[in-house]
Write a protein that holds these residues in place. Structure first.
Motif, PDB file in Angstrom:
ATOM      1  N   THR A  85      -7.825   5.304  23.334  1.00  0.00           N
ATOM      2  CA  THR A  85      -7.102   4.450  24.287  1.00  0.00           C
ATOM      3  C   THR A  85      -5.932   3.704  23.661  1.00  0.00           C
ATOM      4  O   THR A  85      -5.149   3.075  24.389  1.00  0.00           O
ATOM      5  N   SER A  86      -5.786   3.748  22.342  1.00  0.00           N
ATOM      6  CA  SER A  86      -4.667   3.088  21.662  1.00  0.00           C
ATOM      7  C   SER A  86      -4.620   3.590  20.225  1.00  0.00           C
ATOM      8  O   SER A  86      -5.606   4.136  19.710  1.00  0.00           O
ATOM      9  N   ALA A  87      -3.469   3.394  19.570  1.00  0.00           N
ATOM     10  CA  ALA A  87      -3.326   3.855  18.189  1.00  0.00           C
ATOM     11  C   ALA A  87      -2.214   3.099  17.498  1.00  0.00           C
ATOM     12  O   ALA A  87      -1.295   2.581  18.139  1.00  0.00           O
ATOM     13  N   GLU A  88      -2.314   3.045  16.175  1.00  0.00           N
ATOM     14  CA  GLU A  88      -1.232   2.504  15.354  1.00  0.00           C
ATOM     15  C   GLU A  88      -1.133   3.320  14.077  1.00  0.00           C
ATOM     16  O   GLU A  88      -2.138   3.817  13.562  1.00  0.00           O
ATOM     17  N   PHE A  89       0.097   3.465  13.591  1.00  0.00           N
ATOM     18  CA  PHE A  89       0.384   4.174  12.345  1.00  0.00           C
ATOM     19  C   PHE A  89       1.149   3.208  11.451  1.00  0.00           C
ATOM     20  O   PHE A  89       2.189   2.680  11.852  1.00  0.00           O
ATOM     21  N   VAL A  90       0.630   2.984  10.236  1.00  0.00           N
ATOM     22  CA  VAL A  90       1.164   1.907   9.404  1.00  0.00           C
ATOM     23  C   VAL A  90       1.427   2.365   7.968  1.00  0.00           C
ATOM     24  O   VAL A  90       0.968   3.418   7.536  1.00  0.00           O
ATOM     25  N   GLU A  91       2.162   1.510   7.248  1.00  0.00           N
ATOM     26  CA  GLU A  91       2.429   1.611   5.810  1.00  0.00           C
ATOM     27  C   GLU A  91       3.377   2.739   5.426  1.00  0.00           C
ATOM     28  O   GLU A  91       3.351   3.224   4.292  1.00  0.00           O
ATOM     29  N   VAL A  92       4.260   3.152   6.343  1.00  0.00           N
ATOM     30  CA  VAL A  92       5.337   4.069   5.972  1.00  0.00           C
ATOM     31  C   VAL A  92       6.449   3.250   5.317  1.00  0.00           C
ATOM     32  O   VAL A  92       7.029   2.371   5.940  1.00  0.00           O
ATOM     33  N   ASN A  93       6.733   3.550   4.053  1.00  0.00           N
ATOM     34  CA  ASN A  93       7.757   2.817   3.306  1.00  0.00           C
ATOM     35  C   ASN A  93       8.862   3.778   2.878  1.00  0.00           C
ATOM     36  O   ASN A  93       8.718   4.513   1.902  1.00  0.00           O
ATOM     37  N   PRO A  94       9.984   3.795   3.618  1.00  0.00           N
ATOM     38  CA  PRO A  94      11.054   4.755   3.317  1.00  0.00           C
ATOM     39  C   PRO A  94      11.646   4.609   1.925  1.00  0.00           C
ATOM     40  O   PRO A  94      12.129   5.595   1.353  1.00  0.00           O
ATOM     41  N   ILE A  95      11.623   3.402   1.362  1.00  0.00           N
ATOM     42  CA  ILE A  95      12.188   3.195   0.025  1.00  0.00           C
ATOM     43  C   ILE A  95      11.395   3.979  -1.027  1.00  0.00           C
ATOM     44  O   ILE A  95      11.958   4.466  -2.013  1.00  0.00           O
ATOM     45  N   LEU A  96      10.096   4.112  -0.810  1.00  0.00           N
ATOM     46  CA  LEU A  96       9.233   4.811  -1.760  1.00  0.00           C
ATOM     47  C   LEU A  96       9.073   6.289  -1.416  1.00  0.00           C
ATOM     48  O   LEU A  96       8.412   7.027  -2.145  1.00  0.00           O
ATOM     49  N   ASP A  97       9.678   6.723  -0.322  1.00  0.00           N
ATOM     50  CA  ASP A  97       9.422   8.055   0.203  1.00  0.00           C
ATOM     51  C   ASP A  97      10.353   9.111  -0.400  1.00  0.00           C
ATOM     52  O   ASP A  97      11.286   8.793  -1.146  1.00  0.00           O
ATOM     53  N   GLU A  98      10.078  10.353  -0.050  1.00  0.00           N
ATOM     54  CA  GLU A  98      10.893  11.494  -0.469  1.00  0.00           C
ATOM     55  C   GLU A  98      11.445  12.172   0.778  1.00  0.00           C
ATOM     56  O   GLU A  98      10.728  12.872   1.493  1.00  0.00           O
ATOM     57  N   LYS A  99      12.717  11.920   1.106  1.00  0.00           N
ATOM     58  CA  LYS A  99      13.396  12.546   2.249  1.00  0.00           C
ATOM     59  C   LYS A  99      12.620  12.363   3.553  1.00  0.00           C
ATOM     60  O   LYS A  99      12.496  13.294   4.350  1.00  0.00           O
ATOM     61  N   ASN A 100      12.074  11.169   3.751  1.00  0.00           N
ATOM     62  CA  ASN A 100      11.351  10.807   4.973  1.00  0.00           C
ATOM     63  C   ASN A 100      10.086  11.645   5.182  1.00  0.00           C
ATOM     64  O   ASN A 100       9.592  11.805   6.308  1.00  0.00           O
TER      65      ASN A 100
END
Length: 301
Positions: free
Chosen positions: A267-282
């Motif tokens: 019935t609901s959802a959340e997606f967390v802790e995506v950090n683009p600075i630490l990422d590789e090409k998103n």
């Protein structure tokens, strides 16, 4: 598959921890094409934009056991109200973080709408620390404890009720970094945990079948997914602030999302802790969006 009216709520905050950049997570997820992907499945999607996140409170008392408490309370309260409003409008709240402290606000907004809410916490960590047990003072390590009614009163009482979820209705999946105080709380509170040991031993199919059946037996009247991208192995999601090797695989994660979709409980959802600075090409945001595809009913044929 039911077609949903999805309300996207972005929460551009990094106040729950100390590594900068995770406040750009909602933008990275949008850039990865989430709205287009969900619409292609057949859902109605309304992007509400980001909630307003204020600058740091000047002159606020610094509590090393509760870093940025004032700011987290502000963000959590705003988010709780936005989630509450989405439910009042019969929409499916889909929340993008930001660090995992945002779950305090998400669950505060959800809990008043359900008598017996279930929560699946997809994470490398238990997030069950309190001010007494925290090794860091980072509130992103506390949201699950807060939501079951343990922790600082100002966090616990957002929207003036507690707990937001019964501890016996919580299932943690993918844990592999659990602090001593958290282990004690898991035993005391009766929280169900599937560590990587269980996933390796039983397989994700059995873990998800057990978890879904357990929640059905408890007659939950709603199910919230709180997915921290560090639940996956950092091989697949390098752009997270607290990576822990030996995590859930890409394919296992998709299977878990597909089985949640098939359950008809979500019935609901959340997606967390995506950090683009630490990422590789998103890469991490792209994985998040791919998982949402599976969660919301995307099929190959």
């Amino acid at each position: 598959m039911n077609k949903l009216n999805i309300s996207i709520i972005g929460v551009p905050t990094d106040y729950g921890q100390t590594r900068r950049g995770v406040d750009m997570g909602p933008s990275a997820i949008r850039y990865a094409g989430v709205v287009e992907r969900l619409k292609a499945i057949g859902h109605t999607v309304e992007d509400q934009g980001d909630i307003r996140v204020s600058q740091k409170h000047e002159g606020a008392v610094i509590d090393k056991q509760l870093l940025n408490l004032e700011e987290v309370v502000d963000v959590s309260t705003s988010l709780a109200n936005s989630v509450h409003d989405a439910l009042e409008q019969k929409k499916f709240p889909l929340v993008f973080g930001g660090d995992h402290s945002i779950a305090i606000g998400t669950l505060a907004g959800l809990g008043s709408h359900y008598q017996n809410l279930g929560v699946i916490w997809f994470d490398a960590h238990a997030d069950l620390n309190t001010p007494e047990t925290t090794p860091s003072g980072n509130i992103h390590g506390m949201p699950l404890a807060v939501s079951v009614g343990l922790g600082h009163e100002r966090l616990v009482q957002i929207r003036n009720y507690a707990p937001k979820v019964k501890p016996e209705n919580v299932i943690i999946i993918g844990a592999r970094s659990v602090d001593p105080g958290e282990r004690e709380l898991i035993r005391e509170q009766g929280i169900k945990v599937y560590t990587m040991h269980e996933i390796d031993k039983l397989g994700m199919t059995t873990v998800m079948e057990d978890a879904i059946n357990y929640l059905k037996e408890r007659n939950v009247d709603g199910l919230h997914l709180s997915l921290d991208l560090d639940g996956l192995d950092p091989l697949y999601t390098p752009g997270v602030g607290t990576p822990v090797p030996g995590g859930i695989s890409y394919r296992e994660s998709h299977l878990a999302m597909e089985m949640l979709q098939d359950s008809g409980l979500l019935t609901s959802a959340e997606f967390v802790e995506v950090n683009p600075i630490l990422d590789e090409k998103n890469k991490t945001a792209n994985v998040a969006v791919a998982l949402m595809g599976s969660l919301f009913g995307e099929t190959l044929v």
